[in-house]
Design a protein around this motif. Structure first.
Motif, PDB file in Angstrom:
ATOM      1  N   GLU A 263      36.169  49.011  35.508  1.00  0.00           N
ATOM      2  CA  GLU A 263      35.174  49.982  35.034  1.00  0.00           C
ATOM      3  C   GLU A 263      35.319  51.318  35.761  1.00  0.00           C
ATOM      4  O   GLU A 263      35.193  52.380  35.153  1.00  0.00           O
ATOM      5  N   TYR A 264      35.572  51.233  37.042  1.00  0.00           N
ATOM      6  CA  TYR A 264      35.775  52.476  37.788  1.00  0.00           C
ATOM      7  C   TYR A 264      36.972  53.234  37.218  1.00  0.00           C
ATOM      8  O   TYR A 264      36.925  54.446  37.008  1.00  0.00           O
ATOM      9  N   THR A 265      38.036  52.505  36.951  1.00  0.00           N
ATOM     10  CA  THR A 265      39.225  53.132  36.379  1.00  0.00           C
ATOM     11  C   THR A 265      38.899  53.757  35.022  1.00  0.00           C
ATOM     12  O   THR A 265      39.241  54.901  34.754  1.00  0.00           O
ATOM     13  N   ARG A 266      38.251  52.987  34.183  1.00  0.00           N
ATOM     14  CA  ARG A 266      37.965  53.448  32.821  1.00  0.00           C
ATOM     15  C   ARG A 266      37.005  54.638  32.798  1.00  0.00           C
ATOM     16  O   ARG A 266      37.204  55.593  32.039  1.00  0.00           O
ATOM     17  N   ALA A 359      32.222  48.478  47.089  1.00  0.00           N
ATOM     18  CA  ALA A 359      33.281  49.378  47.570  1.00  0.00           C
ATOM     19  C   ALA A 359      33.659  50.394  46.490  1.00  0.00           C
ATOM     20  O   ALA A 359      33.983  51.544  46.787  1.00  0.00           O
ATOM     21  N   GLU A 360      33.590  49.983  45.227  1.00  0.00           N
ATOM     22  CA  GLU A 360      33.908  50.911  44.139  1.00  0.00           C
ATOM     23  C   GLU A 360      32.870  52.029  44.049  1.00  0.00           C
ATOM     24  O   GLU A 360      33.199  53.176  43.749  1.00  0.00           O
ATOM     25  N   VAL A 361      31.617  51.683  44.304  1.00  0.00           N
ATOM     26  CA  VAL A 361      30.567  52.719  44.317  1.00  0.00           C
ATOM     27  C   VAL A 361      30.871  53.722  45.437  1.00  0.00           C
ATOM     28  O   VAL A 361      30.808  54.929  45.242  1.00  0.00           O
ATOM     29  N   LEU A 366      33.470  59.047  47.444  1.00  0.00           N
ATOM     30  CA  LEU A 366      34.538  59.704  48.204  1.00  0.00           C
ATOM     31  C   LEU A 366      35.607  60.330  47.313  1.00  0.00           C
ATOM     32  O   LEU A 366      36.430  61.109  47.779  1.00  0.00           O
ATOM     33  N   ARG A 367      35.610  59.963  46.037  1.00  0.00           N
ATOM     34  CA  ARG A 367      36.725  60.285  45.147  1.00  0.00           C
ATOM     35  C   ARG A 367      37.195  61.729  45.211  1.00  0.00           C
ATOM     36  O   ARG A 367      38.378  62.004  45.423  1.00  0.00           O
ATOM     37  N   GLU A 522      39.077  50.728  51.174  1.00  0.00           N
ATOM     38  CA  GLU A 522      40.331  49.987  51.047  1.00  0.00           C
ATOM     39  C   GLU A 522      40.296  48.638  51.757  1.00  0.00           C
ATOM     40  O   GLU A 522      40.693  47.615  51.182  1.00  0.00           O
ATOM     41  N   SER A 523      39.812  48.643  52.988  1.00  0.00           N
ATOM     42  CA  SER A 523      39.851  47.383  53.732  1.00  0.00           C
ATOM     43  C   SER A 523      38.934  46.347  53.081  1.00  0.00           C
ATOM     44  O   SER A 523      39.235  45.157  53.072  1.00  0.00           O
ATOM     45  N   ILE A 524      37.833  46.809  52.521  1.00  0.00           N
ATOM     46  CA  ILE A 524      36.902  45.871  51.876  1.00  0.00           C
ATOM     47  C   ILE A 524      37.510  45.314  50.602  1.00  0.00           C
ATOM     48  O   ILE A 524      37.436  44.118  50.308  1.00  0.00           O
ATOM     49  N   ILE A 525      38.149  46.197  49.849  1.00  0.00           N
ATOM     50  CA  ILE A 525      38.773  45.724  48.613  1.00  0.00           C
ATOM     51  C   ILE A 525      39.922  44.777  48.922  1.00  0.00           C
ATOM     52  O   ILE A 525      40.065  43.721  48.297  1.00  0.00           O
ATOM     53  N   LYS A 526      40.728  45.121  49.913  1.00  0.00           N
ATOM     54  CA  LYS A 526      41.847  44.250  50.285  1.00  0.00           C
ATOM     55  C   LYS A 526      41.368  42.858  50.646  1.00  0.00           C
ATOM     56  O   LYS A 526      41.831  41.857  50.118  1.00  0.00           O
ATOM     57  N   LYS A 527      40.441  42.824  51.579  1.00  0.00           N
ATOM     58  CA  LYS A 527      39.947  41.547  52.081  1.00  0.00           C
ATOM     59  C   LYS A 527      39.367  40.701  50.942  1.00  0.00           C
ATOM     60  O   LYS A 527      39.655  39.507  50.829  1.00  0.00           O
ATOM     61  N   ASN A 528      38.558  41.328  50.111  1.00  0.00           N
ATOM     62  CA  ASN A 528      37.870  40.557  49.082  1.00  0.00           C
ATOM     63  C   ASN A 528      38.768  40.247  47.878  1.00  0.00           C
ATOM     64  O   ASN A 528      38.555  39.249  47.196  1.00  0.00           O
ATOM     65  N   SER A 529      39.778  41.087  47.648  1.00  0.00           N
ATOM     66  CA  SER A 529      40.740  40.776  46.591  1.00  0.00           C
ATOM     67  C   SER A 529      41.549  39.551  46.986  1.00  0.00           C
ATOM     68  O   SER A 529      41.906  38.708  46.161  1.00  0.00           O
ATOM     69  N   GLU A 530      41.840  39.456  48.271  1.00  0.00           N
ATOM     70  CA  GLU A 530      42.533  38.289  48.794  1.00  0.00           C
ATOM     71  C   GLU A 530      41.692  37.038  48.500  1.00  0.00           C
ATOM     72  O   GLU A 530      42.224  36.005  48.074  1.00  0.00           O
ATOM     73  N   LEU A 531      40.386  37.150  48.689  1.00  0.00           N
ATOM     74  CA  LEU A 531      39.509  36.003  48.426  1.00  0.00           C
ATOM     75  C   LEU A 531      39.506  35.641  46.938  1.00  0.00           C
ATOM     76  O   LEU A 531      39.585  34.469  46.570  1.00  0.00           O
ATOM     77  N   VAL A 532      39.440  36.665  46.090  1.00  0.00           N
ATOM     78  CA  VAL A 532      39.452  36.399  44.638  1.00  0.00           C
ATOM     79  C   VAL A 532      40.759  35.708  44.251  1.00  0.00           C
ATOM     80  O   VAL A 532      40.770  34.742  43.489  1.00  0.00           O
TER      81      VAL A 532
END
Lengths: 697, 697
Positions: A263-266, A359-361, A366-367, A522-532
């Motif tokens: 959604e963020y991308t779109r 993290a996306e919010v 920051l974008r 980034e670190s939050i997305i990395k860590k949690n993407s690993e979990l997903v």
């Protein structure tokens, strides 16, 4: 654009069906290929494929096609080199290039070829190091562990490149060890007009008529490198329904992203980037009208912008397709439901999606600063990039390897230096135009009152700043760069070069926003993407392919037409069609060499063709090989429907677009008389003298 | 951009709260204003307001400010005229304009002023005529009935303009009878640099420092027209918290659209248009670098493109705001639930939303052809528009009034002719650039193989076609247009003018796609929107305001600051701040007249201010008046938060941005010495000699 009507499968939701997948060499679905096509690639077979296919570090794919280092790739992958070797008087982009002898082969200013020689799974090592860490600690540790692993692997040898590749969004980490070639020389390139016949209007379309091929050669110790693991040329070329393998380096897919990320991308990043690229395209197109030399020096930039724009449009449309997006939402909901239903999994994984969404919010907040202050949308110029690299090199290189910004660690230094010290010409007029454009966007997007904008512009206009720093800079001279690099931080800080001063001025803010991004997003997305990713392994097993990460992959498929707007699209075009589609006007103007040769070319020779292989940007230049490892084609594009492949694969319409191997031979022989290349591709083939080209001239 | 945090109300879902609403003169919420502000406008009071406020037919608002036809509007509303009157040698955009005597007032090539003198409800007449009709029959009948009503109203008098205005998406039809002025002359304009100080970066921002004012005069029979219903000038100007009325012509809001329509806008039409505008902006910005004359001739176009782009971006962001969009969805669901709950209403209205949704799908299928073949995105040029008008006039004018394409019916002819025969200069170099750009987009969007593209381009490139038809055309000469217009269809078809030939070539396709759109989309949306509007009346009553339709409206509000990113924004800026914000570089460079006058201008004079009035594009040039009908300001913008006002009003942050009445007087007096205008605005005020301007020069 009829797109994504049927989504064959969604990565991670279930095992991939049909010809979907950009598979790693150590997790290839051999049995599946056998089931569908009756041929089962062995590990040995795959190894030979892996060694013959190479990566162009700048963002493309290629392959060895002779034992003496001859490399085949796309013309558009070598465009940068071709343009850099050109001058106003000797324009190889317009006129093509052919080294009649080895001595005439010209070194590309900044090209790097990587051959993947070894893969090691380092997941456990890294997981152990980061165990129970979160946030900044997690990502710092991960970064320094990766650097450690990479350094140990390459052991200080510039001819070895080692990258820890993050697969499955962190579900696995593999160490890829490459043989690295940095001396790469141009051998043969056709004219741009036929390499990119149809131009932007036909880009990502099919039927097509492009000879998008270029040959370069890798050298080692100033001699052609020995490359025993090369692909031989097929006698017959690709045939309809034939099983085809594409070995290349798909750049990036986003099939396993969470809904929050999509959604963020779109809704945010994609619309902004589409507008930025559109405006830049308008600017460069009009810049080209300043004169023929300005057209020449900006044509590579324009190609890059138009290509990115058209690809992004297709991706955005895929995300805006409601039915398609609903399938992504459904897949995520199913996965989360399964996680929630199992107390153990729930405890481990359930929070991951929400963390990513948060993290996306934060990324949204920051974008602008991140894009415009650190990522170069706000200060865009080759000279500025050089200055920024020099400023940061002075700061970073004295640090411990694991503590540096990632692009400065030991493993990345050869590439960094190749770019920094590239003798490719930099054109001040284009630099000023780009920089004026980006500084204007900087002010527009951050606002005239933003402290960074005030700092950079002062009381000057964007054009004044751009003109002053470009005209005053000595960084066009490689020696000046070398001196500052060697002099380190002290020399850089003492420099009076206005471009260096601008980079020094901007750096604290750029570092600050990067740090904030790395820590808070980034670190939050990395860590949690690993979990997903781990949740998916636990629930769906490991017979999945990871999202593309510009690392070597294999896809399988077959030569096959498709249906578009109710009409059947045949899988092949013929060389004769090329002449039929010519109007004499750019981008449908054929080069003189072709016009002259119309009568000697066999019109029925296949020109381009399509296959069901699953590819994406980065795969450009990949060889299409048959089950005997013979070259039957050269990937140069995907059709418009394949653009949605960023998010999902639809075998009914997604197609790889390739130059047919026969067209390459026919053109080398009858149009270009490039016997030296021909003889290398098919030894003995030039013994029979070819029909004389250019009967008319 | 903090936006739309609280949506006060949604049109049609409930009576509007707070200061929301762009009200018609015959349905003004007098009681509500009294309740909140203690002042109740009477019908007589409203009538005086309606007669003093006027519309600029080209897309702006204005007001009478003297009994002798003096009209106040924005500089950016008169920009077209100012640029058209300028030449390379005498650049009024750069230097400003002041007619020291009436004889020096210069006629604007194409400006039309409309004063609304009468409103008649014709809903019943039209409903009766279209009763039980659907599809093409419905819309044809509606069109011809409207034309009949309009023709009867104007009775062939060019000085009267009659428009049937569709209100509430067809819930009501009102006949608006205007006094029409077509002889409009330029009286005073400041320099562009101060009118648009801060340029695009500050556009839609506040605090602001713009003197965006211009005075023109309407003439009748070559004499200044008598305009007894004018607004007097306030002595004190706008004060904080003061009740303010804005009488103007908001162009278009989409607050009552269905979700299907909003989704189409958000996901399809808006992204496409943002990219088109972005690219065009890049092109024109770079075109300006060709030289000072090219900059001059394209500056009006660039302003238009940048203004539209920034406004569209804000609107798109509003639609992408998930919370906001959810409130729209909820409102529609509530309404549909209420309709479904009542068998009688259900029978009448329940199908309307689904019909509109289907029409939107169809619109998606037609969009490209419609935009690029009929709506001018594909062949964009002033000369082409003229040629197209000539081609269609030859075809349409011999038809019965009610059978013609709407823009050719009798009521619209004066405006049509004013444009067609405007002596405004047309610049071939800019024409070629625009046409090349649009033809390139035509080929890109429809594809090189599209029959229309093939027909238009043949074997030429877009640039070749553009150059040929522009250079070969005689339509820059008004007499040539007149001759073809007078000669009718026969003369047009016999014309050898390449631009006319291009228009003849394109017309059959353009008409065909327009017809398809009108039959398959427009008529269905019209009919069913009427049903949705009636459902709202039946359920929520009639104390609502209709969406904006570029017809006269009144909004009420008060002078009030707001909070942005946690910081309080004061409602006023001062003239002294203008000097503080100047950097000397465009767009923050003050004109010489200002630089010279810094010491004589009273720094504390209010410059710009904000109010809570609910406005939108088209309101530019509206007077801000107090309860005594005195001018206290001049609307020239909305803040960035107001852009979401297209879809909903948020009183906490939506703001109207206006030039303060005091700043206009101070500037006319101390900077421009424009005594003739001053004396007209405030009779007797120039008897005391003003402080001499320009003490430094």
């Amino acid at each position: 654009m009829k797109r994504l009507v049927v989504i064959a499968a969604l990565v991670g939701a279930a095992p991939a069906l049909a010809d979907e997948g950009m598979w790693t060499y150590n997790n290839f679905p051999n049995a599946k290929v056998k089931e569908k096509y009756g041929f089962e690639p062995s590990q040995q077979w795959l190894e030979k494929l892996r060694l013959g296919a190479v990566r162009l570090a700048g963002g493309c794919s290629a392959s060895f096609v002779s034992p003496d280092g001859l490399v085949m790739t796309n013309h558009h992958c070598a465009r940068g080199c071709i343009e850099q070797l050109s001058t106003a008087k000797q324009d190889y982009l317009a006129n093509g290039f052919y080294a009649k002898s080895q001595a005439e082969e010209k070194q590309c200013p900044a090209m790097e070829v990587n051959q993947l020689v070894e893969i090691t799974d380092v997941t456990e090592t890294l997981n152990k190091a980061t165990q129970s860490l979160t946030g900044k600690q997690y990502s710092d540790t991960l970064k320094s562990e990766m650097a450690k692993v990479e350094k140990a692997c390459s052991a200080g040898d510039d001819k070895v490149r080692c990258d820890v590749v993050t697969l499955y969004q962190g579900g696995k980490y593999n160490l890829y060890k490459y043989r690295r070639f940095q001396d790469v020389r141009l051998v043969f390139a056709p004219e741009h007009a036929i390499a990119f016949f149809g131009g932007d209007p036909d880009n990502f379309e099919f039927p097509r008529y492009d000879l998008d091929v270029t040959f370069v050669r890798v050298y080692q110790d100033k001699q052609p490198a020995k490359t025993p693991d090369y692909f031989k040329w097929s006698k017959s070329g690709a045939k309809e329904n034939e099983l085809t393998f594409v070995a290349g380096n798909p750049g990036k897919t986003s099939r396993a992203l969470t809904i929050a990320e999509l959604e963020y991308t779109r809704d945010v990043s994609m619309p902004k980037s589409l507008m930025y690229l559109s405006e830049l395209r308008g600017m460069v197109t009009e810049f080209q009208k300043r004169g023929p030399e300005q057209k020449r020096i900006s044509s590579n930039m324009l190609f890059g912008v138009e290509n990115a724009l058209k690809a992004s449009k297709g991706r955005h449309e895929a995300l805006l397709d409601k039915k398609f997006f609903a399938t992504k939402v459904a897949a995520e909901q199913e996965l989360r439901k399964k996680v929630d239903a199992n107390p153990e999994l729930k405890k481990k994984y359930a929070g991951a999606w929400e963390e990513i969404a948060k993290a996306e919010v934060q990324l949204g907040n920051l974008r602008k600063d991140l894009s415009y202050i650190e990522h170069g949308q706000g200060i865009s110029s080759s000279l500025f990039s050089i200055a920024k690299t020099l400023v940061r090199a002075g700061e970073e290189l004295p640090k411990d390897n694991g503590q540096r910004l990632r692009e400065f660690n030991d493993a990345n230094q050869p590439a960094l230096k190749a770019n920094l010290f590239s003798p490719a010409p930099i054109y001040p007029e284009l630099e000023i135009a780009r920089l004026t454009f980006s500084l204007t966007k900087l002010r527009e997007e951050l606002g005239a009152k933003h402290p960074f904008v005030k700092k950079v512009l002062g009381k000057e206009s964007p054009e004044q700043v751009a003109t002053r720093v470009v005209k005053g800079s000595k960084l066009t001279d490689v020696k000046a760069r070398q001196a500052l690099f060697d002099g380190g931080k002290k020399a850089v800080e003492a420099s009076k070069d206005p471009m260096v001063q601008l980079a020094l001025l901007a750096d604290p803010d750029a570092r600050a926003i990067r740090k904030k991004y790395e820590e808070d997003v980034e670190s939050i997305i990395k860590k949690n993407s690993e979990l997903v990713a781990k949740a998916k392994f636990d629930i769906y097993g490991t017979s999945q392919y990871p999202d593309a990460t510009f690392s070597p992959r294999v896809s399988f498929g077959s030569v096959k037409g498709y249906t578009q707007n109710g009409e059947k699209v045949e899988p092949f075009t013929q060389m004769g069609g090329t002449f039929e589609h010519a109007t004499g006007q750019d981008p449908y103007a054929l080069p003189k060499s072709w016009v002259k040769s119309e009568k000697v070319v066999t019109a029925s020779t296949p020109m381009n063709f399509v296959t069901t292989n699953d590819i994406i940007g980065g795969n450009s230049g990949s060889p299409v090989v048959n089950q005997n490892h013979e070259v039957v084609g050269l990937v140069f594009d995907g059709n418009i429907q394949s653009l949605g492949g960023e998010y999902g694969f639809d075998e009914s319409v997604n197609r790889t677009v390739a130059v047919h191997s026969d067209a390459i031979i026919e053109a080398l022989q009858k149009i270009y008389g490039a016997n030296r290349v021909l003889e290398e591709l098919r030894p003995g083939s030039t013994k029979v003298p070819p029909v004389k080209a250019n009967p008319a001239g």
